[in-house]
Design a protein around this motif. Sequence first.
Motif, PDB file in Angstrom:
ATOM      1  N   PRO A  11       0.993  -1.273  -0.119  1.00 30.26           N
ATOM      2  CA  PRO A  11      -0.136   0.013   0.067  1.00 30.26           C
ATOM      3  C   PRO A  11       0.854   1.253   0.153  1.00 30.26           C
ATOM      4  N   GLU A  12       1.957   1.452   0.844  1.00 31.39           N
ATOM      5  CA  GLU A  12       2.868   2.438   0.897  1.00 31.39           C
ATOM      6  C   GLU A  12       3.644   2.713  -0.685  1.00 31.39           C
ATOM      7  N   VAL A  13       3.840   1.705  -1.151  1.00 32.92           N
ATOM      8  CA  VAL A  13       4.481   1.799  -2.569  1.00 32.92           C
ATOM      9  C   VAL A  13       3.390   2.395  -3.381  1.00 32.92           C
ATOM     10  N   ARG A 319      31.708   9.877 -24.644  1.00 28.08           N
ATOM     11  CA  ARG A 319      30.253   9.522 -24.366  1.00 28.08           C
ATOM     12  C   ARG A 319      30.290   8.716 -23.434  1.00 28.08           C
ATOM     13  N   ILE A 320      29.155   8.933 -22.492  1.00 30.20           N
ATOM     14  CA  ILE A 320      29.045   7.984 -21.252  1.00 30.20           C
ATOM     15  C   ILE A 320      27.483   7.639 -21.335  1.00 30.20           C
ATOM     16  N   LEU A 321      27.029   6.543 -21.165  1.00 32.80           N
ATOM     17  CA  LEU A 321      25.777   5.930 -20.895  1.00 32.80           C
ATOM     18  C   LEU A 321      25.683   5.783 -19.385  1.00 32.80           C
ATOM     19  N   LEU A 322      24.573   6.145 -18.554  1.00 33.92           N
ATOM     20  CA  LEU A 322      24.271   5.882 -17.236  1.00 33.92           C
ATOM     21  C   LEU A 322      22.827   5.371 -17.393  1.00 33.92           C
ATOM     22  N   ASP A 323      22.978   4.099 -17.669  1.00 36.09           N
ATOM     23  CA  ASP A 323      21.635   3.251 -17.528  1.00 36.09           C
ATOM     24  C   ASP A 323      21.578   2.868 -15.835  1.00 36.09           C
ATOM     25  N   ALA A 324      21.139   3.829 -15.259  1.00 35.71           N
ATOM     26  CA  ALA A 324      21.328   3.543 -13.750  1.00 35.71           C
ATOM     27  C   ALA A 324      20.284   2.650 -12.968  1.00 35.71           C
ATOM     28  N   PRO A 325      20.996   2.086 -12.232  1.00 41.71           N
ATOM     29  CA  PRO A 325      19.903   1.056 -11.198  1.00 41.71           C
ATOM     30  C   PRO A 325      18.866   1.735 -10.753  1.00 41.71           C
ATOM     31  N   CYS A 326      17.968   1.074 -10.953  1.00 39.29           N
ATOM     32  CA  CYS A 326      16.628   1.859 -10.503  1.00 39.29           C
ATOM     33  C   CYS A 326      15.698   0.777  -9.636  1.00 39.29           C
ATOM     34  N   SER A 327      14.412   1.354  -9.341  1.00 42.80           N
ATOM     35  CA  SER A 327      13.533   0.571  -8.713  1.00 42.80           C
ATOM     36  C   SER A 327      12.728  -0.277  -9.854  1.00 42.80           C
ATOM     37  N   GLY A 328      12.999  -0.042 -11.052  1.00 43.17           N
ATOM     38  CA  GLY A 328      12.482  -1.076 -12.042  1.00 43.17           C
ATOM     39  C   GLY A 328      11.079  -1.139 -12.409  1.00 43.17           C
ATOM     40  N   MET A 329      10.330  -0.040 -11.700  1.00 47.86           N
ATOM     41  CA  MET A 329       8.858  -0.120 -11.726  1.00 47.86           C
ATOM     42  C   MET A 329       7.897   0.154 -12.895  1.00 47.86           C
ATOM     43  N   GLY A 330       9.106  -0.166 -14.056  1.00 49.47           N
ATOM     44  CA  GLY A 330       8.255   0.107 -15.529  1.00 49.47           C
ATOM     45  C   GLY A 330       8.248  -1.171 -16.192  1.00 49.47           C
ATOM     46  N   GLN A 331       9.070  -2.141 -15.591  1.00 51.74           N
ATOM     47  CA  GLN A 331       9.159  -3.570 -16.314  1.00 51.74           C
ATOM     48  C   GLN A 331       7.730  -4.344 -16.206  1.00 51.74           C
ATOM     49  N   ARG A 332       7.480  -4.928 -17.688  1.00 53.24           N
ATOM     50  CA  ARG A 332       6.435  -5.507 -17.835  1.00 53.24           C
ATOM     51  C   ARG A 332       6.741  -6.771 -18.584  1.00 53.24           C
ATOM     52  N   PRO A 333       5.732  -7.835 -18.292  1.00 50.85           N
ATOM     53  CA  PRO A 333       4.731  -8.012 -17.288  1.00 50.85           C
ATOM     54  C   PRO A 333       5.432  -8.091 -15.881  1.00 50.85           C
ATOM     55  N   ASN A 334       4.805  -7.359 -14.891  1.00 50.54           N
ATOM     56  CA  ASN A 334       5.033  -7.729 -13.637  1.00 50.54           C
ATOM     57  C   ASN A 334       3.878  -7.706 -12.718  1.00 50.54           C
ATOM     58  N   MET A 335       3.394  -8.651 -12.258  1.00 45.89           N
ATOM     59  CA  MET A 335       2.046  -8.890 -11.555  1.00 45.89           C
ATOM     60  C   MET A 335       2.283  -8.641 -10.007  1.00 45.89           C
ATOM     61  N   CYS A 337       5.053  -6.873  -6.971  1.00 47.34           N
ATOM     62  CA  CYS A 337       6.494  -6.292  -6.654  1.00 47.34           C
ATOM     63  C   CYS A 337       6.096  -6.420  -4.858  1.00 47.34           C
ATOM     64  N   THR A 338       7.128  -6.944  -4.344  1.00 45.02           N
ATOM     65  CA  THR A 338       7.088  -7.028  -2.896  1.00 45.02           C
ATOM     66  C   THR A 338       7.814  -6.003  -2.187  1.00 45.02           C
ATOM     67  N   TRP A 339       8.675  -5.131  -2.953  1.00 42.34           N
ATOM     68  CA  TRP A 339       9.537  -4.190  -2.163  1.00 42.34           C
ATOM     69  C   TRP A 339       8.779  -3.270  -1.141  1.00 42.34           C
ATOM     70  N   THR A 340       9.555  -2.864  -0.117  1.00 45.40           N
ATOM     71  CA  THR A 340       9.232  -1.838   0.545  1.00 45.40           C
ATOM     72  C   THR A 340       9.207  -0.460  -0.093  1.00 45.40           C
ATOM     73  N   LEU A 341       8.706   0.468   0.664  1.00 47.64           N
ATOM     74  CA  LEU A 341       9.029   1.784   0.117  1.00 47.64           C
ATOM     75  C   LEU A 341      10.274   2.302   0.360  1.00 47.64           C
ATOM     76  N   LYS A 342      10.842   1.794   1.333  1.00 52.17           N
ATOM     77  CA  LYS A 342      12.568   2.125   1.748  1.00 52.17           C
ATOM     78  C   LYS A 342      13.184   1.728   0.499  1.00 52.17           C
ATOM     79  N   GLU A 343      13.068   0.469  -0.057  1.00 53.43           N
ATOM     80  CA  GLU A 343      13.790  -0.076  -1.133  1.00 53.43           C
ATOM     81  C   GLU A 343      13.496   0.739  -2.425  1.00 53.43           C
ATOM     82  N   VAL A 344      12.144   1.102  -2.506  1.00 56.05           N
ATOM     83  CA  VAL A 344      11.997   1.801  -3.763  1.00 56.05           C
ATOM     84  C   VAL A 344      12.782   3.159  -3.667  1.00 56.05           C
TER      85      VAL A 344
END
Length: 476
Positions: A11-13, A319-335, A337-344
């Motif tokens: 819920p908090e996420v 040139r530099i590409l920074l494809d940064a580590p991220c919360s990955g909240m755009g990945q599909r399909p993803n039914m 996500c158990t991450w906490t808000l702190k993790e996100v």
Amino acid sequence: MSVFPKISLRPEVENYLKESFVNKEVVSASRKQEAERKFETLLTNLSHPPSFTTVRVNTHLASVERVKSLLHVELQKQFNGLSVPILQHPDLPDVLLIPVIGPRRNIKKQQCEAIVGAQCGNAVIRGAHVYVPGIVSAPKFMKAGDAVSVYSDIKGKCKKGAKEFDEIKIFLGNGISEVSRKEIFNGLPDLRGIGIRMTEPVYLSPSFDSVLPGYVFLQNLPSAVVAHVLNPQPGEKILDLCAAPGGKTTHIAALMRDQGEVIALDKIPSKVEKIKQNASLLGLNSVRAFCFDGTKALKLDIIDDTEGAPPFLPESFDRILLDAPCSGMGQRPNMACTWTLKEVMSYQPLQRKLFHVAVELLRPAGVLVYSTCTVTLAENEEQVAWALTAFPCLQLQAQEPRIGGEGMVGAGLSPEQLKQLQRFDPSAVLLQDMDTESLRDSRREDMILLANKDCIGFFIAKFLKCKSTGEKASQK
């Protein structure tokens, strides 16, 4: 229409995400009701696959036309003669698009039920078979050759080795078991082959297991856009700061015609090996991969000679590409996500550390591309606003090709700045059923438009370093 439930979030996420999509600036630009509708569309679409499978052709080894011809033959075999078009993207000449057929709603469910983990289930939806490690539960008497219905345990409640499971499970389709239950749970610990070969998936996507190795790379559409936006040139020295598994790294090298130097960093040894394997498979010799923490890639001691290995001296790269580590909240399909808000929320500080290193390592007149596969405002537009303040040497640049939408309001960026960003928003279109009849009636232009909009959530920003860094920039 939706065939799966919307993505399950804490819920908090969910509230945190909603604050981004229904922020004050968004609501003032449109009605609150419309903003809330788009947010619900986002949650629903995230649990479903994009409308197209995207394949990047390795133009270093083969022409697009040749690969397209080989793929036609492969799809005919996989789909039992079913004719599915393969489209070359008009703005990404090395990208091919294959429509995803589905959802198929009239599949008869089998009595024999196998349960797979959520990540395995996501892969099955996008065309993979079920590999043995992904199977969590199988019936007591399941043997090789049995017809099996496959379900995803999206909540992670099923115990490994269970004989049945009656809690929440999502039907993914039918397949034929390649192994028995005994082999799955009592066999050799290194049994990692196909456990269930999917024959009637809910979404019919091509499998790329060992298909045209060296010629194609399975890649989401926005991920294929990034290297084109970076626009690498032959002979340049380019850094991919967070490179695993190497899709964008190898794309950069191919666009440079394998002439120059592409340095790829990742701090996990197994991932670095994957980068090297992919570069070798694709026949690319300009890639040099190192196991190294990108946040420490800036060399502060000029006396220490690392002979071309990290860390690097300031202003070493074109040139530099920074494809940064991220919360990955755009990945599909993803039914689920158990991450906490702190993790996100933990990714924004890390992204800023990497950003600082990237700016220092970039030469004046050099290009920095920042990208994520998430939809949060904090990891995308807020990072751009922060960077423009923290690094006066950076100028935001227009992007080419331009396929995604403009940036989201809410981070204090001007309308002109938002137009220079690319945000791929899964809520941009409603889910659509796709079958062979609708494909026959669809115009090519309409299919390309759908592919551009109905993809994973992604974000791209492009910067030009207009002068030397000079004084240390703030990391606050």
